[in-house]
Design a protein around this motif. Sequence first.
Motif, mmCIF file in Angstrom:
data_model
loop_
_atom_site.group_PDB
_atom_site.id
_atom_site.type_symbol
_atom_site.label_atom_id
_atom_site.label_comp_id
_atom_site.label_asym_id
_atom_site.label_seq_id
_atom_site.Cartn_x
_atom_site.Cartn_y
_atom_site.Cartn_z
ATOM 1 N N VAL A 1 0.838 -1.203 0.000
ATOM 2 C CA VAL A 1 0.000 0.000 0.000
ATOM 3 C C VAL A 1 0.873 1.253 0.000
ATOM 4 C CG1 VAL A 1 -1.686 1.361 1.298
ATOM 5 C CG2 VAL A 1 -1.992 -1.101 1.073
ATOM 6 N N ASN A 2 1.821 1.361 0.932
ATOM 7 C CA ASN A 2 2.541 2.629 1.057
ATOM 8 C C ASN A 2 3.537 2.872 -0.067
ATOM 9 O OD1 ASN A 2 2.925 5.103 2.419
ATOM 10 N ND2 ASN A 2 4.827 4.337 3.302
ATOM 11 N N LEU A 3 4.220 1.855 -0.573
ATOM 12 C CA LEU A 3 5.122 2.099 -1.687
ATOM 13 C C LEU A 3 4.358 2.365 -2.969
ATOM 14 C CD1 LEU A 3 8.238 -0.193 -1.152
ATOM 15 C CD2 LEU A 3 7.893 2.211 -0.591
ATOM 16 N N VAL A 4 3.167 1.790 -3.099
ATOM 17 C CA VAL A 4 2.293 2.155 -4.215
ATOM 18 C C VAL A 4 1.858 3.610 -4.063
ATOM 19 C CG1 VAL A 4 0.017 1.744 -5.246
ATOM 20 C CG2 VAL A 4 1.507 -0.185 -4.696
ATOM 21 N N ALA A 5 1.515 3.994 -2.824
ATOM 22 C CA ALA A 5 1.120 5.380 -2.567
ATOM 23 C C ALA A 5 2.226 6.351 -2.957
ATOM 24 C CB ALA A 5 0.759 5.553 -1.094
ATOM 25 N N HIS A 6 3.486 5.989 -2.682
ATOM 26 C CA HIS A 6 4.603 6.867 -3.006
ATOM 27 C C HIS A 6 4.802 7.026 -4.511
ATOM 28 C CE1 HIS A 6 6.705 8.385 0.520
ATOM 29 N NE2 HIS A 6 6.305 7.300 1.158
ATOM 30 N N LYS A 7 4.217 6.153 -5.296
ATOM 31 C CA LYS A 7 4.327 6.264 -6.745
ATOM 32 C C LYS A 7 3.113 6.978 -7.352
ATOM 33 C CE LYS A 7 7.230 2.171 -6.936
ATOM 34 N NZ LYS A 7 8.443 2.995 -6.949
#
Length: 475
Positions: free
Chosen positions: A155-161
């Motif tokens: 979730v969070n690394l997707v959010a960072h993209k």
Amino acid sequence: MSQHYGLFINGKWIQTQEQNEVLNKYNGDVFATVSKASEQEVEDAINHAQAAFESEDFPPYQRYKTLLKVSELLQAHKEELAQVITNEAGKPIKQARTEIDRATQTFELSAEEAKRITGEGVPVEAAPGSENRMAFTMRVPVGVVGAISPFNFPVNLVAHKIAPAIAAGNAVVLKPASATPVSSLKLAELFEEAGLPEGFLNVLVGSGSTVGNQMMEDERINYYTFTGSAEVGLKLKQNTGLNKLTLELGNNSPVIVDRKADVDQAATTLAQKSFAYAGQVCISVQRIYVHEDIQEAFQKKFIEATEELKVGDPFDAQTDVGPMIGEKEAEGAEEWLQEAKGQGADVIHGGKRKGAILEPTIVSNVDHSMKVVSEEVFAPIVTLMSFSDLDQCIKEVNKSDYGLQGGIFTTDIDRAFKAARKVEVGGFMINDASQYRVDLMPYGGVKNSGWGKEGPKYTINDMTEERLVVMNLKQ
């Protein structure tokens, strides 16, 4: 009974003939099934992303409102999404909940930055012959962003993209990791509920050799953001021409425990930060260099702190270390351990494997010729090495091909800053583990650890282009 998810293309949910099974990483049961993209779905997603971007129908304030709404929805669905992460990634539930909290901040930060994209005045009138001219720069979105994300922070690394890309006004084609795609599809549901215009987010599930390669070869994608192995990152850089990109790649984080360190603080912190999520974090501590004067005291305390970690069922709220992403990966880490033992290393704690669970493992009597030291193990394995001279230690630290984050524990500020200046990493922590990260900071590495920075403010800068405008005024 497992749930089925389609692909998200142009604001619609698309079903395909071929499906991907997503397994619960602790018990191996089928958690969900997901449609797999063919070449046609990849083509459709890029077409719709390009059309959405060219529509210019998504002004900054609307981007702000949409991203802020997604941030709010993340908190409203926190437990549901945390359960998804624990199922498909095997991440202990308490760490999964923390990931949702962090992703909430990432979307909120990106929403705020959507209203702060500015240029600057350029004093061209100061040049002889340009007295009647005025100039300024503005930042414009790059276009279509191709995002390829890993399994470990689904979730969070997707959010960072995707959050900074959308904040900047770009459209996104996202390929999440095949092992953990449901989190991204749940995020797409939140974007749908938040009113994201069609085409600005498209989510494709499939292998890197099909979906990833097709995205890499498509000239309509103007920017690539990738988190994964150094080998794949290098291939992406070599095959995307002059396109802009951000690469977050491998690492084997070093932390120095100096002779003037607080031994209890260092040992406790490093035990917690070395083995969280079974060491499957890009900035997990892998190499610990301990001054010989405190080696025995540190090692004893470090083992004691590691023994306090609870290993097992990731749905247990007390669990600190759950399964790795798969049994194959756990077997690979075990093989590296056996190889190191054959080369003279000693496993002084842990080392046992059951299925996908590998115990937190501490290895001593190692050197840089061993894989567990020189390469990225991405498992709950930490190596201990002693040193007597800080300058020589720093030279040993810098032998690595990687340089994402590192750190030092010491109460001597001069030695702390010497290490901060000389250790070759993108981020350096003093009296903390290399695993420290908050989502507003610039995050990225040097050497084989990557190219570019994450953190919404910094990513938005990279995902926009600077354009100069010059006005020739009448005399």
